[in-house]
Design an enzyme around this catalytic site. Structure first.
Site, PDB file in Angstrom:
ATOM      1  N   ARG A 111      44.879  40.247  42.521  1.00 26.08           N
ATOM      2  CA  ARG A 111      46.033  39.328  42.579  1.00 26.08           C
ATOM      3  C   ARG A 111      45.702  37.923  43.084  1.00 26.08           C
ATOM      4  NH1 ARG A 111      47.553  44.402  43.369  1.00 26.08           N
ATOM      5  NH2 ARG A 111      49.352  45.167  42.217  1.00 26.08           N
ATOM      6  N   HIS A 136      45.225  40.643  37.631  1.00 27.24           N
ATOM      7  CA  HIS A 136      44.194  40.883  36.621  1.00 27.24           C
ATOM      8  C   HIS A 136      44.194  39.827  35.505  1.00 27.24           C
ATOM      9  CE1 HIS A 136      43.178  44.345  38.832  1.00 27.24           C
ATOM     10  NE2 HIS A 136      43.989  45.217  38.287  1.00 27.24           N
ATOM     11  N   HIS A 210      37.840  48.280  35.040  1.00 26.89           N
ATOM     12  CA  HIS A 210      38.968  49.052  35.569  1.00 26.89           C
ATOM     13  C   HIS A 210      38.985  50.492  35.038  1.00 26.89           C
ATOM     14  CE1 HIS A 210      42.849  49.620  37.414  1.00 26.89           C
ATOM     15  NE2 HIS A 210      42.962  48.349  37.716  1.00 26.89           N
ATOM     16  N   ASP A 282      45.209  51.045  47.862  1.00 23.09           N
ATOM     17  CA  ASP A 282      45.153  49.986  46.847  1.00 23.09           C
ATOM     18  C   ASP A 282      44.688  48.732  47.573  1.00 23.09           C
ATOM     19  OD1 ASP A 282      45.395  48.385  44.674  1.00 23.09           O
ATOM     20  OD2 ASP A 282      47.531  48.743  44.312  1.00 23.09           O
ATOM     21  N   GLU A 348      36.782  49.210  41.895  1.00 21.48           N
ATOM     22  CA  GLU A 348      36.545  47.944  41.190  1.00 21.48           C
ATOM     23  C   GLU A 348      35.711  47.020  42.070  1.00 21.48           C
ATOM     24  OE1 GLU A 348      40.746  46.766  40.022  1.00 21.48           O
ATOM     25  OE2 GLU A 348      41.016  48.785  40.780  1.00 21.48           O
TER      26      GLU A 348
HETATM   27  C1  GLA Z   1      44.667  47.331  40.535  1.00 21.62           C
HETATM   28  C2  GLA Z   1      45.714  46.892  41.476  1.00 21.62           C
HETATM   29  C3  GLA Z   1      46.796  47.909  41.541  1.00 21.62           C
HETATM   30  C4  GLA Z   1      47.357  48.209  40.171  1.00 21.62           C
HETATM   31  C5  GLA Z   1      46.248  48.599  39.250  1.00 21.62           C
HETATM   32  C6  GLA Z   1      46.711  48.756  37.836  1.00 21.62           C
HETATM   33  O1  GLA Z   1      43.837  48.270  41.043  1.00 21.62           O
HETATM   34  O2  GLA Z   1      45.215  46.636  42.770  1.00 21.62           O
HETATM   35  O3  GLA Z   1      47.822  47.450  42.396  1.00 21.62           O
HETATM   36  O4  GLA Z   1      48.003  47.086  39.668  1.00 21.62           O
HETATM   37  O5  GLA Z   1      45.222  47.654  39.276  1.00 21.62           O
HETATM   38  O6  GLA Z   1      47.881  49.477  37.720  1.00 21.62           O
END
Ligand code: GLA
Length: 382
Positions: A111, A136, A210, A282, A348
């Protein structure tokens, strides 16, 4: 026991056994030139191809759309292959509803707060596609672009070179960005990704992949019993919109401590504010090794049921561990499987999210004359 093919082949050679008799199938050793076939056609008439390649026991299918890893098959402890990455079996689903399954991510992984940043004193507004933020790359990121794909074989390596040129101003980012991503399967079955990019104006870049991993197979339920180890003593806590606060918090004494292997599920339901924001993990881990010239091992994932293991090595300073929180039982995957929360996880490798707005984070700025270069290697064992 963690046993990889390298060890098996070395042992076999010592014992006078032909490597081709191990692992069960001819694919286990074979390299060979990648082959392609038509996968589908986009609404504008562009044809999308699926490329198949295999080496050292690993079989990979890659789409020219998004550079998507549509399937990645590796053997279990008995030599039985399974697809360990979530995906779809048709182009329409990738276009209409993919949560970045297997895709290349760019220009900017994760983000950017409010889709805004200032570079060399100049403000930029980029495409906003995740509440008030950019996720993304924006609504049409590199995951939704058609890449030029060129197969290669080099010594015992087999691979694909993927090219995409992002126009100046695309999704609001400054500069023409020329991107080359190389997927290599080594004779040991490792999957290596080399990212390269150049620009004609100062810009920001943060490329990643991803893939949604489930080492038991994409159709086998949650990954909560997978064991995960991450070599990071700190992580970047986020606000309710999942934008880093700028703090580098210690993992010690929190659910974020994966310095010793523990299962994904062990602490995922702890009532910790950060886990509530993410609906699970996350977050970006600050890798202790920092930025390195060569890839260094930073994370290991192991599925006890199949014995499959994956070690990730990278040159990057950060790792986003996302525990598949937004999978909600509305997607039917490649094998007819309905994907639900926690059915896979993403690891990632990256620079930290929102770096363009966080001067204390490692810089994601790329300038004319410089070449962006990062490498991530996935090594499989069983
Ligand atoms: C990343 C983001 C998550 C989500 C995924 C896709 O990993 O950090 O919050 O948006 O991608 O769904």
């Amino acid at each position: 026991m963690e046993l990889n093919r390298r060890t098996v082949i070395a042992g076999a050679a010592a014992a006078g056994i032909a490597a081709s008799t191990l692992g069960g199938t001819a694919h286990a050793t074979g390299g060979g030139t990648p082959s392609k076939k038509l996968f589908g056609t986009l609404a504008d008439g562009t044809k999308v191809h699926s490329w198949s390649l295999s080496n050292g026991g690993t079989r990979l299918k890659v789409l020219s759309y998004g550079g998507i890893v549509q399937s990645l098959e590796i053997p279990d402890r008995h030599g039985r292959h399974a697809n360990v990455s979530l995906g779809f079996d048709n182009l329409e689903d990738y276009v209409a509803k993919s949560p970045y399954f297997g895709a290349l991510i760019g220009r900017f992984g994760n983000r950017i707060g409010k889709g805004r940043f200032t570079l060399d004193g100049k403000p930029h507004q980029i495409d906003v596609n995740d509440g008030e933020n950019t996720l993304h790359g924006g609504s049409k990121g590199f995951d939704k672009r058609v890449w030029d794909v060129e197969p290669f074989t080099k010594g015992s390596d087999v691979g694909l070179r993927l090219y995409y040129t992002s126009a100046d101003g695309e999704m609001g980012y400054p500069g023409t960005l020329r991107v080359k991503v190389t997927y290599t399967l080594t004779r040991h079955g490792d999957w290596r990704i080399d990212y390269e990019a150049t620009t004609d104006k100062a810009t920001v870049v943060n490329l990643t992949s991803h893939v949604y991993w489930n080492l038991a197979g994409e159709d086998s339920g949650t990954v909560y019993d997978h064991e995960l180890k991450i070599a990071g003593s700190r992580y970047t806590p986020v606000d309710s919109g999942l934008i880093p606060t700028g703090e580098l918090a210690r993992v010690a004494g929190t659910p974020f401590d994966f310095r010793r292997a523990k299962t994904v599920g062990e602490d995922i339901r702890v009532a910790h504010q950060q886990l509530l924001y993410g609906q699970g993990f996350d977050h970006n881990w600050v890798l202790d090794k920092g930025i390195t010239a060569a890839p260094v091992p930073v994370a290991t994932l192991r599925d006890p049921s199949s014995g499959r293991t994956m070690t990730i090595s990278t040159t990057e300073p950060g790792l986003q561990f996302y525990s598949g929180n937004f999978l909600d039982g509305t997607l039917v995957g490649s094998g007819g499987t309905v994907y639900r929360q926690g059915d896979a996880l993403c690891l990632e490798t990256q620079h930290f999210p929102d770096s363009p707005n966080k001067p204390s984070f490692p810089s994601t700025v790329l300038r004319p004359g410089q070449t962006y270069r990062t490498t991530t290697v996935h090594s499989f064992g069983r």
